[in-house]
Scaffold this motif. Sequence first.
Motif: not given
Length: 156
Positions: A82-105
Amino acid sequence: MKLSAAAILLAVTSGAAAYQLPTRSSLRSLGQKSVRAPVETRRTEASMKMEDFGLFKGTSLGFDDLWGGEECISEVGLEKRLNKDGLRYRLNRTEKEADEVGRMYDLPGVTVNLPLIGETYLGPPKVADIWEALGFTATSNNEARQAEKLRAIEKD
């Protein structure tokens, strides 16, 4: 009189104390049928779902022959697909989106090599804040999901 004394003595010694005063519960259930169906419990914790010991490898009955290349067999595989198509799985960010946000605080984490598990990261998740980590503000509605919804509407 001798007859009644003998009858009383016989009744006491033979266990004729079967008469009981009625109680409220016995009066309430008077005339009601009480049929109880046998309760069957099914134990499922010990049943095997799909185990492959390599006995049928290379035949059409082996695990890899049945499920090889299917993403739906594991949650990790499905999430990656699903992440290959840019879709999230179970409310988790995709790997690309997670890398943009970074670690919490921007909290530090550590990678350890555990004996049975292997290399494991211990630290904060890649989410915007604590509320997303707990699931309160997490959403599966990103741009790819919205585009997919529009395609489904056009299809109808």
